[in-house]
Design an enzyme around this catalytic site. Structure first.
Site, PDB file in Angstrom:
ATOM      1  N   SER A  12       0.822  -1.218   0.000  1.00  0.00           N
ATOM      2  CA  SER A  12       0.000   0.000   0.000  1.00  0.00           C
ATOM      3  C   SER A  12       0.858   1.272   0.000  1.00  0.00           C
ATOM      4  O   SER A  12       1.690   1.479   0.893  1.00  0.00           O
ATOM      5  CB  SER A  12      -0.912  -0.025   1.242  1.00  0.00           C
ATOM      6  OG  SER A  12      -1.241   1.284   1.638  1.00  0.00           O
TER       7      SER A  12
HETATM    8  N1  LIG Z   1      -6.315   8.212   2.561  1.00  0.00           N
HETATM    9  C1  LIG Z   1      -5.890   7.041   3.269  1.00  0.00           C
HETATM   10  C2  LIG Z   1      -5.976   5.830   2.350  1.00  0.00           C
HETATM   11  C3  LIG Z   1      -5.890   4.535   3.133  1.00  0.00           C
HETATM   12  C4  LIG Z   1      -6.289   3.360   2.283  1.00  0.00           C
HETATM   13  O1  LIG Z   1      -7.148   3.474   1.395  1.00  0.00           O
HETATM   14  N2  LIG Z   1      -5.666   2.223   2.537  1.00  0.00           N
HETATM   15  C5  LIG Z   1      -6.018   1.066   1.764  1.00  0.00           C
HETATM   16  C6  LIG Z   1      -4.764   0.448   1.176  1.00  0.00           C
HETATM   17  S1  LIG Z   1      -4.033   1.520  -0.005  1.00  0.00           S
HETATM   18  C7  LIG Z   1      -6.663   0.039   2.681  1.00  0.00           C
HETATM   19  O2  LIG Z   1      -6.261  -0.137   3.799  1.00  0.00           O
HETATM   20  N3  LIG Z   1      -7.669  -0.654   2.163  1.00  0.00           N
HETATM   21  C8  LIG Z   1      -8.342  -1.699   2.879  1.00  0.00           C
HETATM   22  C9  LIG Z   1      -9.757  -1.371   3.221  1.00  0.00           C
HETATM   23  O3  LIG Z   1     -10.157  -0.196   3.086  1.00  0.00           O
HETATM   24  O4  LIG Z   1     -10.461  -2.267   3.628  1.00  0.00           O
HETATM   25  C10 LIG Z   1      -4.450   7.221   3.766  1.00  0.00           C
HETATM   26  O5  LIG Z   1      -3.727   8.021   3.191  1.00  0.00           O
HETATM   27  O6  LIG Z   1      -4.081   6.586   4.754  1.00  0.00           O
END
Ligand SMILES: N[C@@H](CCC(=O)N[C@@H](CS)C(=O)NCC(=O)O)C(=O)O
Length: 216
Positions: A12
């Protein structure tokens, strides 16, 4: 003695952005891997910590925070030895914030719009409109880097660690930045930041996962 834990998944970009900020600031941090490919973020114990179930998530002695750029600001304010990474001067800090918002609201969004459908929705090619959209955002980044050596100043800040994490993901997919010479120069400098190699390893995994689904 403080116990600082980062729930992290190296693939990520946002997660790598928060870790890069911690590495830059030089604060020891315990890494807890949350494997998103195995949906570990949906486990009850993690949901209790972060109901939004995303990485990165920081736990600083039971103070829990998510959003990578908010984490970077917090770490720099609380643990930075000086104010290099997140200046205290109001106007210098405002420029860092502007670049962080640029990443969060524009650059990262354009990169995600390209990669998410390929990774998870069965898309096999990148539409020209999405390519043009990202390239127009990259031309702004290239302009920021015309004036200063780093994205917000002549020294690196948490805007660089955040934007570098985003950029390394799309570069690992094979994005052509030959028409953005300032970005090319800056990326070379970013590769010397603390934690850069660790970031590159995660970005490579991201790039491989995307490339494997693109029709040649
Ligand atoms: N805007 C957030 C984005 C966080 C995000 O979307 N993380 C994703 C991975 S890139 C995640 O954990 N996805 C799993 C989910 O939402 O279930 C940041 O900058 O921390």
């Amino acid at each position: 003695m403080s116990s600082l834990k980062l729930y992290h998944f190296p693939v990520s970009g946002p997660s790598r952005g928060a870790l890069l900020a911690a590495r830059a600031i030089g604060i020891p941090i315990q890494i807890e891997i949350v494997n998103l490919f195995k949906k570990e973020q949906l486990q009850e114990s993690f949901l209790k910590l972060n109901p939004q179930h995303c990485v990165p998530t920081l736990d600083d002695n039971n103070f829990v925070l998510w959003e990578s750029r908010a984490i970077a600001c917090y770490l720099a304010d609380k643990y930075g030895k000086d104010d290099q990474w997140y200046p205290k001067d109001l106007q210098k800090r405002a420029v860092v914030n502007q670049r962080l918002y640029f990443d969060s609201a524009s650059l990262y969004v354009k990169i995600r719009a390209i990669c998410f459908p390929i990774l998870f929705l069965g898309e096999t090619e990148i539409k020209q409109s999405l390519k043009d959209d990202l390239n127009s955002t990259l031309s702004f980044l290239n302009q920021f880097l015309e004036k200063t050596k780093w994205v917000a100043a002549d020294h690196p800040t948490i805007a660089d660690t955040s934007i570098y994490a985003s950029m390394s993901s799309i570069l690992a997919v094979g994005w052509d930045i030959s028409s953005f010479p300032n970005i090319q120069r800056w990326i070379k400098d970013c590769l010397l930041l603390p934690g850069a190699q660790e970031n590159e390893d995660g970005a490579r995994s991201f790039g491989d996962a995307v490339k494997k689904n693109i029709k040649q």
